[in-house]
Scaffold this active site. Structure first.
Site, PDB file in Angstrom:
ATOM      1  N   ASP A 158      -5.506  -4.178  -2.575  1.00 42.17           N
ATOM      2  CA  ASP A 158      -5.363  -2.492  -2.440  1.00 42.17           C
ATOM      3  C   ASP A 158      -3.715  -1.987  -2.944  1.00 42.17           C
ATOM      4  O   ASP A 158      -3.693  -1.208  -3.607  1.00 42.17           O
ATOM      5  CB  ASP A 158      -5.785  -1.595  -1.266  1.00 42.17           C
ATOM      6  CG  ASP A 158      -4.777  -2.038  -0.024  1.00 42.17           C
ATOM      7  OD1 ASP A 158      -4.225  -2.989   0.021  1.00 42.17           O
ATOM      8  OD2 ASP A 158      -4.882  -1.093   0.898  1.00 42.17           O
ATOM      9  N   GLU A 186       0.998  -1.183  -0.050  1.00 44.87           N
ATOM     10  CA  GLU A 186      -0.016  -0.014  -0.033  1.00 44.87           C
ATOM     11  C   GLU A 186       0.843   1.213  -0.032  1.00 44.87           C
ATOM     12  O   GLU A 186       0.550   2.289  -0.671  1.00 44.87           O
ATOM     13  CB  GLU A 186      -0.995  -0.153   1.097  1.00 44.87           C
ATOM     14  CG  GLU A 186      -1.601   1.544   1.484  1.00 44.87           C
ATOM     15  CD  GLU A 186      -1.800   1.404   3.131  1.00 44.87           C
ATOM     16  OE1 GLU A 186      -0.843   2.028   3.679  1.00 44.87           O
ATOM     17  OE2 GLU A 186      -2.789   1.087   3.594  1.00 44.87           O
TER      18      GLU A 186
END
Length: 341
Positions: free
Chosen positions: A115, A56
């Site tokens: 993500d 991330e």
């Protein structure tokens, strides 16, 4: 001959400067402050979490570097991410914990986080436009192909995004993290791939958030189980609206500021109390005894501005005392403001 060599050196230096030009925009200035605090030899250090690095953070920083025109750091970030986090299948191990080897041996959990995979692919795609690089674009497309094949599934009549390849499916139930639905990225992915799955994923995320908004307090949990078409925080990784789900309203308004019904629960949460808590336990109703971060507040300011609640454009600046995640939310909010979408 000497004059020719001198000319070639000058041309090379000019090209290098142009390639790595850092504009004097407020965003670029904040990127320099962000990098001075969290960047080290190609990796982003999570100062609030034992100095780990994760996919991330690498994805966020690559987005910021591309937007700031910092090709030197972008390439260093991408090289470290490839060498240290990228798995054989093209996805990325989600966490690196510092160890003496200072290489991929420090990865203490090889599972991916979708993500992070999405942010890295999105950063490469955006960088391909900034620096007119077919290589970046092809690398992004390769990652997207793996995401489509491994992380996007059809379940319970919906197109869903698995939070990771392993660990979030239990019989007929799937645990979801709706903050991983990065709607503006999905729109860009559809534009470049023309694959309907990205539109379908976008629509399913909106539908799930609409389902959540219908029930008081209308806020999604960081983690929620989807079973027989119903969402619940019961038995999830945690039962709070907090440091994951706080990103959802920014993703919504970034793609489409007219989603007023979906934005309403967040605005109510922000506006109905003197001190906004960092988290709300959706199972018990208990609020955190500490206030929201400056990064969370930055998201609220951008959402209110983008959706027309205020005409004053937010002035977003980094504070030297911010930790990695709060600073990243401020930078992400800032990036959304300068996007013409």
């Amino acid at each position: 001959m000497d004059s020719v060599k001198a000319l070639l050196v000058i041309i090379g230096c000019c090209a290098l400067l142009a390639c790595n030009k850092r504009t004097d925009t407020p965003f670029a200035q904040d990127w320099q402050r962000y990098a001075a605090t969290f960047y080290s030899e190609g990796r982003i250090i999570d100062t609030g979490n034992d100095n780990v690095s994760h996919s991330e953070g690498q994805g966020y920083a690559m987005l910021f570097a591309a937007a700031a025109g910092d090709k030197v750091r972008f390439d260093e970030l991408w090289q470290w991410t490839q060498q240290t986090l990228q798995r054989a299948d093209g996805l990325f191990s989600w966490r690196y914990r510092p160890c003496p080897q200072q290489n991929a041996a420090c990865v203490d959990d090889p599972n991916n986080a979708s993500d992070g995979d999405i942010l890295i692919a999105w950063a490469l795609l955006r960088a391909s436009k900034v620096w007119d690089s077919p290589t970046y674009k092809q690398q992004a497309m390769t990652i997207l192909s793996v995401i489509e094949n491994k992380l996007i599934v059809e379940r319970q009549g919906r197109t869903l995004l698995l939070p990771a390849e392993q660990g979030f499916v239990d019989n007929n139930a799937i645990q979801l993290n709706l903050s991983y639905w990065i709607f503006p990225a999905f729109a860009d992915f559809y534009e470049v791939t023309e694959a309907p799955v990205w539109q379908q994923l976008n629509e399913s995320g909106m539908a799930l958030l609409a389902q959540v908004a219908e029930r008081s307090p209308g806020l999604p949990g960081d983690w929620m189980w989807l079973k027989q078409g119903e969402l619940s925080v019961a038995g999830a990784v945690n039962t709070v609206y907090g440091f994951n789900a706080c990103r959802i309203p920014l993703h919504l308004v970034w793609q489409d500021p007219s989603r007023t019904a979906l934005l309403a629960p967040y605005k109510t949460f922000w506006q109905t109390q003197q001190v906004v808590p960092a988290t709300l336990n959706l199972a018990t109703g208990d609020e955190a005894d500490y206030r929201w971060t400056n990064g969370m507040r930055a998201i609220s300011e951008v959402v209110n501005y983008r959706s027309g609640d205020t005409s004053d454009k937010p002035q977003l600046n980094l504070d030297d005392d911010e930790d990695y995640f709060s600073s990243s939310l401020i930078m992400l909010s800032h990036l959304s403001l300068q996007d013409n979408r």
